[in-house]
Structures are given as C-alpha cells and as structure tokens.
Scaffold this active site. Structure first.
Site, mmCIF file in Angstrom:
data_model
loop_
_atom_site.group_PDB
_atom_site.id
_atom_site.type_symbol
_atom_site.label_atom_id
_atom_site.label_comp_id
_atom_site.label_asym_id
_atom_site.label_seq_id
_atom_site.Cartn_x
_atom_site.Cartn_y
_atom_site.Cartn_z
ATOM 1 N N ARG A 272 0.848 -1.223 0.084
ATOM 2 C CA ARG A 272 -0.003 0.076 0.144
ATOM 3 C C ARG A 272 0.868 1.375 -0.068
ATOM 4 O O ARG A 272 2.204 1.112 0.269
ATOM 5 C CB ARG A 272 -0.773 0.248 1.241
ATOM 6 N N GLU B 23 -0.262 10.271 8.608
ATOM 7 C CA GLU B 23 0.858 9.537 8.853
ATOM 8 C C GLU B 23 1.170 9.181 10.385
ATOM 9 O O GLU B 23 1.045 10.562 11.182
ATOM 10 C CB GLU B 23 2.081 10.209 8.130
ATOM 11 N N ASP C 23 -2.511 6.045 12.643
ATOM 12 C CA ASP C 23 -3.337 5.090 12.941
ATOM 13 C C ASP C 23 -3.174 4.279 14.225
ATOM 14 O O ASP C 23 -4.250 3.962 15.023
ATOM 15 C CB ASP C 23 -2.847 3.950 11.933
ATOM 16 N N GLY D 57 8.987 0.747 2.238
ATOM 17 C CA GLY D 57 7.870 1.840 2.791
ATOM 18 C C GLY D 57 6.663 1.560 1.945
ATOM 19 O O GLY D 57 5.549 2.182 2.189
ATOM 20 N N SER E 9 5.194 -1.321 2.774
ATOM 21 C CA SER E 9 4.523 -2.353 3.384
ATOM 22 C C SER E 9 4.293 -3.765 2.859
ATOM 23 O O SER E 9 3.398 -4.503 2.850
ATOM 24 C CB SER E 9 3.112 -1.959 3.832
ATOM 25 N N SER E 10 5.632 -4.331 2.472
ATOM 26 C CA SER E 10 5.809 -5.543 1.979
ATOM 27 C C SER E 10 5.302 -6.727 3.345
ATOM 28 O O SER E 10 4.927 -7.557 3.127
ATOM 29 C CB SER E 10 6.996 -6.081 1.627
ATOM 30 N N ASP F 248 -1.783 -0.467 7.323
ATOM 31 C CA ASP F 248 -1.216 -1.227 6.243
ATOM 32 C C ASP F 248 -2.113 -2.682 6.040
ATOM 33 O O ASP F 248 -2.371 -2.938 4.857
ATOM 34 C CB ASP F 248 0.168 -1.869 6.655
ATOM 35 N N LYS G 282 12.966 -1.218 10.130
ATOM 36 C CA LYS G 282 12.252 -1.049 11.433
ATOM 37 C C LYS G 282 12.600 -2.015 12.470
ATOM 38 O O LYS G 282 12.631 -1.372 13.549
ATOM 39 C CB LYS G 282 10.804 -0.970 11.222
HETATM 40 P P1 NG1 Z 1 5.545 0.976 7.229
HETATM 41 O O1 NG1 Z 1 6.887 0.965 8.162
HETATM 42 O O2 NG1 Z 1 5.559 1.621 5.907
HETATM 43 O O3 NG1 Z 1 5.211 -0.483 7.078
HETATM 44 C C1 NG1 Z 1 4.362 1.735 9.449
HETATM 45 C C2 NG1 Z 1 3.158 1.027 10.409
HETATM 46 C C3 NG1 Z 1 1.692 1.622 9.948
HETATM 47 C C4 NG1 Z 1 1.967 3.093 10.081
HETATM 48 C C5 NG1 Z 1 2.960 3.884 9.358
HETATM 49 C C6 NG1 Z 1 3.095 5.294 9.695
HETATM 50 C C7 NG1 Z 1 3.552 -1.246 10.419
HETATM 51 C C8 NG1 Z 1 3.507 -2.786 9.842
HETATM 52 N N1 NG1 Z 1 3.144 -0.293 9.770
HETATM 53 O O4 NG1 Z 1 4.111 1.560 8.198
HETATM 54 O O5 NG1 Z 1 0.723 1.049 10.810
HETATM 55 O O6 NG1 Z 1 1.895 3.593 11.565
HETATM 56 O O7 NG1 Z 1 4.085 3.266 9.732
HETATM 57 O O8 NG1 Z 1 2.025 5.983 9.272
HETATM 58 O O9 NG1 Z 1 4.594 -1.201 11.311
HETATM 59 MG MG MG Z 2 5.942 -2.813 7.096
#
Ligand code: NG1
Ligand code: MG
Length: 517
Positions: free
Chosen positions: A49, A55, A58, A164, A166-167, A212, A260
């Site tokens: 996504r 941002e 959530d 970024g 969300s794989s 995500d 992360k």
């Molecule tokens: P990413 O790191 O892009 O998957 C994360 C969080 C989301 C949301 C966004 C910031 C996970 C799986 N996803 O996204 O829930 O908080 O950062 O808006 O950690």
């Molecule tokens: Mg992720």
C-alpha cells in the site's frame, strides 16, 4: 464482507499490468510444479500500500487514507493432509538466493514461536499462521480445523522490502489468508483478517497500528480507502473527482532502507510509547475522573481515547449546530491548543517527570509501557508528538472535505490537496522527526518540477515518498529525480533499478484467493 475468490487475473490487476502479471503467474505455477511435483490448489494474494495522508496516527486510532498498489505478495499453496505424524510446512520463494527454503513442523495452537530477534523471512509467514490459528481455533464450529493441515508453499513478492510500501503487511495478510483457506475456511471475513493480521504482525517486533493491513485487505480497484479504527475498524472506498489536469499519485523510492526491526527501539516503537504517554499525561493534567478507555491502540490507550474522554467529561457539547465532522475538527483544534498550553517542555520529559505526573514509580512506568517492546530514550517528546498527531488528524479531515465537496476550480482542489501533503511532510520532518534528508530532497525536487504536493509515505526514516503530480508534469518530475537524485547519489544505478524507483500508482485491489483450475 468476505475476501473474494476469483479465477481470473483481470479481476485483480489493471489492464496495463495484465501481460506482465500473466507471465509472472505462469512462472509461479510452473516453478511450483517443478518444486513440489504437482500444481497448487490455490494462490492467496495481498497487496502493498501507499499512504496518501494520515501518517503515524493509525496507532493513536485516527483516520487515515491509504490505497493498495499493484505490487503484491502471492502464496501458491498445495494442501497435504498427511495422516501419519504432525503436519509440516515447506515454504520456498521464487527468489531463493535471497529467501532460502525452510521446512518446519506445524505446532499446535498456542505453541507457535517467532524469534523476532532473528532476521528470518519466514517469520512473516509464521505470524500469519499464528493469527490464523487463533481464529480457526475460535471458529471450530464452522468446520475449520487446527492444528493445521500440511502446506507446500511457493512465495512470490513484488513489494520491495524495507521500501515503505508495506511488504510486511502484504506477506502477513496473504499468509494468514492462505492458512485459513487451507484449513477449510472458504468465507474469510475481511475485518477479521485485518484484525488478526494487525495483532500477529506485532510478533515480528514492531508495535504497529492497523493501516497497512486494512489497506491490503479492504482496498478496491480504482479507489483509495478511508480507514477508521474507532469505534470499530471500518473502511470506506473514496473516489477522486475527475480533474483537468488529471490527478496522479507518483511513488518514488529513496533507496534508503528503513529497517524498522533494527531502529524500532529508537524510532517506531518509541513514537508509539510517546503518543501513549502523551495521552496518559494529558488525562492526568486535566484531572479526568475516568481512566482512559482500553482500546485497540498497541499499548491499550490512545490519544483518540483521551479526546473522547476529555470531551465527554469536560465539554459535553461543543457546538450542536454543526454537523459531526466539523465538530470533530473543532475538538481537535481545541486539543492542539491544550497541548500547546499544557505540554510545555520543548526539550521533552524524562521518565521521572512522567512518572511523577502519572503518580507511578519509574519501574512501574517502564513495566507498563516499555517492556513488551523496549525503547531507548532519555527524553520523551510528548508535546511534539501530540501536536503532530492532532494536526495530522485535522489534515485528514480537510483532505476528505476537499474530496467530498470539491471547489469549483480544479486548480483550487489540486492545490488544496497538495498543500495538505506538503504540510504533512513538514510536520513529519520538523515535529515528528521521522523523515530523512533523502526524503526531504525528493520532495523539494518534485515540487520544483511541478508537483502539487510531496511527502514521505509509511513509517519514514527512509523508504518511499508519494507525490501529487499533474499528468502533464510527471515526466518533468521523473527527469528531475533521475538527474538530481538517483544518478547523483547512486552513480552506478542500473536502468532496471531506475525504472523500479518511480512508479505511477493507481489504486489496486485488496486481498483475494485465486482458485487454480
Ligand atoms: P510501514 O513501516 O511503512 O510498513 C508503519 C506502520 C503503520 C503506520 C505507518 C506510519 C507497520 C506494519 N506499519 O508503516 O501502521 O503506523 O508506519 O503511518 O509497522
Ligand atoms: Mg511494514
């Protein structure tokens, strides 16, 4: 609503992607045959996504507007109901050099262990398995079973990892869906799938919100999604009005890998703690009588929970002549004001400061908020985090208002939407501290080349950016990035990688099961 089952790729992918996808699927199916000596029974699919706006809010349970992309994770599965001994999973990846084949016994429900400290690609499958096992066990009466049947799996993912988009959520959602389908659940409920995937992805070490997984499962082709977490998880498709010039979202990779799992204690998980502590701090500062409600926020209470309780106790009626949305916005504006007046320490709060306000010991504070997901910080920037969250929630409302009653002139609509994206980026950079110089540069270059608005998307600290660009400026923006960013920072970049770096993103469809005939 149930996750759809389909037998045709043109229900999944947009016209322009079909020929590439057909080749990719054929390759997946034939590689499956070579690997396991038979065809798969089905393929489960869930997409990545891009978040358009909202941002890092959530997990404070504020609304967000993401959309699915075409890139996705596929699990081709064949079920083997072995009678002798425990069931096993064999899981391979089409990219076996990066993701080596694994085999393991399926433990009984409650016994599935995930070692979040090891960087192991199948952890994401296991977290989907864990979530699905709990749901199957709960719904045994539907004829589902667990411990699971055996599964032979071949995975093919096109969502770049650490990019970024969300794989991780795509992989967890597709995995949970595959396990549920393999064990007899032919009517997987979308909401249930999202809820279990959100909780189970936390086993991989990131205390994430639910955007995500909601985007991956709920999305419908051609629409972005307005996702709400309160009072309960729900998603509504939103259309973009036709404009001249046509409104286009372009996604650009920074190629700064945002890992992360490594950075969580000082980045993502720390932000979750800071937002939660800001909620508790404000509740105490205003002497709220009731404790904050336990809700689906990752640490059990949220800034949204604070908002609801504050207005219930302190100002029951804000302005009943207004419609609900402006009233909600007025509340948020009031909260911005209160945060500015009461969370005054610009240089943050120590654990001792916070413990004193919450009337607990530092040990209790650590145990309650920082033990399941440890964080490292001397000072907690509660003021800045709360200000970002409340202002970003207001921007989401304004974005929705522009889409639902667009101004007469298209230019005004496009500039209005773009300005909100730019404000988000400034807040992520200066207030929430989740951008990085590379993402800032991509945004500056895009705006100079004609983008209406530009911002990071997803967690930040690297990964991807998203840009609202008029159709007639897409080439100019791409050109500016190629010359001034990609070729400068990565002089040896291949044409193929350059091609992948920038994608015009059309809203894609959410999770589905493809039955192999
Ligand atoms: P990413 O790191 O892009 O998957 C994360 C969080 C989301 C949301 C966004 C910031 C996970 C799986 N996803 O996204 O829930 O908080 O950062 O808006 O950690
Ligand atoms: Mg992720």
């Amino acid at each position: 609503m149930e996750v759809p089952t389909t037998t045709s790729l043109d229900q999944i992918y947009p016209e322009e992607a079909l020929s590439t996808q057909k080749r990719r699927w054929q390759n997946l199916l034939s590689q499956f045959k070579t690997t396991y000596d038979r065809p798969p029974d089905f393929v489960s699919r869930s997409p990545g996504r891009v978040n358009l706006i909202g941002e890092h809010i959530d997990y404070s349970l504020y609304e967000v507007i993401p959309m699915a992309v075409t890139a996705d994770v596929l699990l081709a599965v064949s079920v083997n109901a072995r009678k002798d001994g425990p069931s096993r999973v064999r899981i391979a990846n089409v990219d076996s050099s990066k993701f080596p084949t694994r085999e393991f016994e399926i433990p009984s429900e409650g016994e599935i262990k995930i070692d979040a400290s090891s960087h192991e690609w199948t952890n994401y499958f296991k977290s989907g398995l864990l979530g699905a096992s709990q749901s199957l066990a709960k719904n045994k009466n539907k004829g589902n079973h667990f411990p699971s049947v055996g599964m032979d799996i071949l995975v093919d993912g096109t969502v770049p990892s650490g990019g970024g988009l969300s794989s991780s959520a795509a992989f967890v959602c597709a995995s949970a869906l595959a396990v549920m389908k393999a064990n007899g659940d032919d009517k997987v409920d979308k909401k249930e799938l999202v809820e279990l995937a959100v909780v189970s992805e936390r086993n991989v070490g990131v205390n994430s919100g639910g955007m995500d997984q909601a985007a991956s499962v709920f999305s419908l082709r051609g629409s972005a999604l307005y996702v709400s977490f309160k009072p309960t998880l729900s998603a509504k498709a939103i259309e973009f009005p036709p404009t001249k010039p046509e409104l286009i979202f372009v996604v650009a990779q920074s190629f700064v890998a945002a890992d992360k799992h490594v950075t969580a204690p000082v980045c993502y998980n720390l932000r979750v703690v800071e937002c939660t502590l800001a909620a508790e701090f404000l509740a105490k500062a205003f002497g709220l009588k009731r404790p904050l409600p336990q809700d689906s926020g990752p640490l059990g209470v949220s800034l949204r929970g604070f908002q609801d309780t504050y207005f219930e106790e302190k100002e029951a009626v804000v302005d009943n002549t207004q419609t609900p949305v402006p009233q909600f916005q007025q509340q948020l504006e009031k909260l911005v004001q209160l945060t500015e007046d009461y969370l005054i320490q610009e240089d943050g709060y120590t654990r001792e400061d916070i413990a004193a306000i919450l009337r607990v010991s530092v040990d209790q504070l650590n145990a309650r908020y920082m033990s399941a997901f440890p964080v490292r910080a001397e000072r907690f920037l509660l003021r800045q985090r709360a200000l970002h969250v409340f202002n970003e929630a207001i921007r989401v409302l304004k974005f929705m208002a522009l889409l639902s009653s667009p101004p007469a002139k298209d230019e005004d609509l496009l500039n209005g939407l773009g300005e909100l994206l730019n404000q988000t980026q400034a807040s992520c950079r200066d207030v929430y501290d989740c951008s990085c110089p590379e993402l800032d540069e991509l945004c500056t270059l895009a705006r100079a080349a004609g983008a209406y608005g530009s911002r990071l998307t997803g967690a930040g600290w690297g990964g991807c950016s998203v840009h609202l660009v008029p159709a007639d400026k897409v080439d100019a923006v791409r050109q500016a990035w190629t010359e001034k960013y990609y070729k400068k920072r990565f002089p040896d970049i291949s044409d193929e990688r350059l091609e992948e770096a920038v994608v015009v993103s059309k809203p894609g469809s959410g999770s589905s099961v493809f039955v192999v005939e």
